[in-house]
Design an enzyme around this catalytic site. Sequence first.
Site, mmCIF file in Angstrom:
data_model
loop_
_atom_site.group_PDB
_atom_site.id
_atom_site.type_symbol
_atom_site.label_atom_id
_atom_site.label_comp_id
_atom_site.label_asym_id
_atom_site.label_seq_id
_atom_site.Cartn_x
_atom_site.Cartn_y
_atom_site.Cartn_z
ATOM 1 N N HIS A 59 -7.057 -16.932 18.071
ATOM 2 C CA HIS A 59 -6.799 -17.999 19.040
ATOM 3 C C HIS A 59 -6.250 -19.231 18.327
ATOM 4 O O HIS A 59 -6.989 -20.081 17.826
ATOM 5 C CB HIS A 59 -8.097 -18.374 19.771
ATOM 6 N N HIS A 61 -2.729 -22.192 18.386
ATOM 7 C CA HIS A 61 -1.557 -22.763 19.058
ATOM 8 C C HIS A 61 -0.583 -23.202 17.970
ATOM 9 O O HIS A 61 -0.885 -24.111 17.201
ATOM 10 C CB HIS A 61 -1.962 -23.950 19.928
ATOM 11 N N ARG A 63 2.670 -24.060 18.732
ATOM 12 C CA ARG A 63 3.601 -25.027 19.351
ATOM 13 C C ARG A 63 5.070 -24.624 19.231
ATOM 14 O O ARG A 63 5.957 -25.476 19.406
ATOM 15 C CB ARG A 63 3.409 -26.417 18.721
ATOM 16 N N ASN A 276 -10.731 -29.117 24.313
ATOM 17 C CA ASN A 276 -11.073 -28.491 25.587
ATOM 18 C C ASN A 276 -11.333 -27.002 25.369
ATOM 19 O O ASN A 276 -10.437 -26.296 24.927
ATOM 20 C CB ASN A 276 -9.915 -28.668 26.582
ATOM 21 N N ASP A 303 -9.033 -21.983 17.726
ATOM 22 C CA ASP A 303 -8.314 -22.730 18.760
ATOM 23 C C ASP A 303 -7.522 -23.867 18.118
ATOM 24 O O ASP A 303 -7.436 -24.978 18.656
ATOM 25 C CB ASP A 303 -9.264 -23.266 19.831
#
Length: 422
Positions: A59, A61, A63, A276, A303
């Site tokens: 998990h 990101h 971008r 989040n 994350d």
Amino acid sequence: MNLLIEHTRLIDPSQNLDAEAALSVENGIVSAYRREDIPYDIVLDGRGLVCAPGLVDVHVHLRDPGFTYKEDVYTGCRAAAVGGVTSLVPMPNTNPVCDTPQVVSYLREKAKTASARLYPCAAISQGMNGQALTDFAALKQAGAVAVSDDGKPVPSGRLMRQALEKAAEVGLVVTSHCEELSIVDGGIINEGEVSRQLGVKGIHRSSEDIITAREIILAKTLGVPVHICHVSTTGSVDLVRQAKKEGVQVTCETGPHYFTLTEQELLRRDANWRMNPPLRTEADRQAIWEAVADGTIDVVATDHAPHAPEEKADFLKAPNGILGLETSLALTLMAFYQTGRLTLSEIIRKMSTRPAEIFHLPAGSLKIGAKADAVLFDPEEEYLFTESMLGSKSKNSPFLGKRLQGKVKYTILGGRIVYQDQ
């Protein structure tokens, strides 16, 4: 290229291996657990170090495409290498959204020259708009290993049911961002003592628990697997624990920040502590810690969510997310190994072998014949974590300036050293 790591403690949960040995690598493949009669290009002294399968972070990101001023495939993989991570599953909330075979192919092609392996997660719904499914079969054929609308929930139970059924049919993992947006209602941190003290709108914990319950019910009634992302509440832990007892095919992950930090950090009004799901209470932190230790939570994932400094400057308006790739191993070692709650083998299983199993990745093992993706680390070394140690383009880590314990010394990808501690 031939590589030898001598006199090391070799830990591989995929074969219940924990022994003093050597790791011999021939042309990028694990060839033996001893020095062989071949010419070695590189010989590393592993005395005092642990050699384990490279970490698998399911998990992150990156971008890329669309927001490469925050991160891109190359810098995200560089950050991974700093943290001993050799396999990554990037989420699809990019621009364009990773909802077509073309974007999946773009990511896989770009990663060929990066310092980690990329296994894309594509979107569940077209444009991540929660209306219609993407073409799961075509995404799978292009190289996607999972589907998710991470960053936002799938709003409709009907659509999530369709996704679970179709994913099971074609062999993709469904990962769920559990958040009921009507309950979130513009909140930015956990609803409770700290949100009231700061006078900011909070996010009630039930927003996570309701969707966790929905996904578990769907998985149970359909007889299919589901993976729950970034578990942060006692309620979600209890739901997953009970579901597993009932034989539901549910797995889940959490991030190191949820078992190391609490909402009290937000009193400093620094957006580098905003993510989040948000940081929760001390009771939640303890529940997450215990759930990792007892196996309710299967996987530790980061994350990893880079943001530019100017975006994080305003506490109230900043986007959610923190860096995680560079610090995940040290934080997990400190929370579980240094406290005696988990062995090194159990930690490596949660950070490498088990995520590879759940996502069906060719990773998480140093068996003979496997790709030589490995991390060599000192579980005892203490150090001050500074910006100079970041591999990411961004700087939004809440652990900068903290003393950590457990240091990656080398990261090896296909027998090639892609990171070396200086």
